[in-house]
Write a protein that holds these residues in place. Structure first.
Motif, PDB file in Angstrom:
ATOM      1  N   LYS A   1      -0.072   7.449  -8.843  1.00 10.65           N
ATOM      2  CA  LYS A   1      -0.535   7.387  -7.453  1.00 10.65           C
ATOM      3  C   LYS A   1       0.493   6.695  -6.565  1.00 10.65           C
ATOM      4  CE  LYS A   1      -5.430   7.456  -8.600  1.00 10.65           C
ATOM      5  NZ  LYS A   1      -6.668   6.675  -8.694  1.00 10.65           N
TER       6      LYS A   1
ATOM      7  N   LYS B   1       2.749   8.107  -3.195  1.00  9.17           N
ATOM      8  CA  LYS B   1       2.744   7.438  -1.885  1.00  9.17           C
ATOM      9  C   LYS B   1       4.129   6.991  -1.438  1.00  9.17           C
ATOM     10  CE  LYS B   1      -1.858   5.382  -2.250  1.00  9.17           C
ATOM     11  NZ  LYS B   1      -2.564   4.088  -2.297  1.00  9.17           N
TER      12      LYS B   1
ATOM     13  N   GLU C   1       0.805  -1.225   0.000  1.00 11.42           N
ATOM     14  CA  GLU C   1       0.000   0.000   0.000  1.00 11.42           C
ATOM     15  C   GLU C   1       0.840   1.277   0.000  1.00 11.42           C
ATOM     16  OE1 GLU C   1      -3.309   0.645  -0.299  1.00 11.42           O
ATOM     17  OE2 GLU C   1      -3.382  -1.453  -0.875  1.00 11.42           O
ATOM     18  N   ASN C   2       1.827   1.347   0.870  1.00  7.72           N
ATOM     19  CA  ASN C   2       2.709   2.512   0.958  1.00  7.72           C
ATOM     20  C   ASN C   2       4.142   2.044   0.765  1.00  7.72           C
ATOM     21  OD1 ASN C   2       0.746   4.588   1.573  1.00  7.72           O
ATOM     22  ND2 ASN C   2       0.481   3.541   3.508  1.00  7.72           N
TER      23      ASN C   2
END
Length: 81
Positions: A70, A74, A3-4
């Motif tokens: 995106k 991040k 996710e990150n």
């Protein structure tokens, strides 16, 4: 998918890239001619570059340029190889 991610690796030409460099919390995105290489764990291919080369790859391994942008926002680091 992470996710990150700590680092997003954008790989344009696979021959020069050392696949041992990314860590478990990194994401590798194969773009341009690097899409000719099969994806791996936490490795993805640029959807538009795959399409331009007429390749068939499972959808789960594809990221659009919007998705890639995106991820870049991040990530703590971005490396273009």
């Amino acid at each position: 998918m992470v996710e990150n991610p700590n680092t997003v690796w954008l790989v344009r030409k696979f021959g020069d890239f050392k696949s041992s460099l990314p860590s478990e919390n990194d994401i590798v995105v194969l773009i341009q001619d690097a899409v000719l290489r099969a994806p791996n764990k936490n490795w993805y291919l640029c959807k538009e570059d795959v399409s331009a080369r007429g390749l068939k790859v499972q959808e789960e391994f594809l990221l659009s340029w919007e998705d890639i942008a995106k991820l870049i926002l991040k990530a703590k680091n971005v490396v273009v190889w």
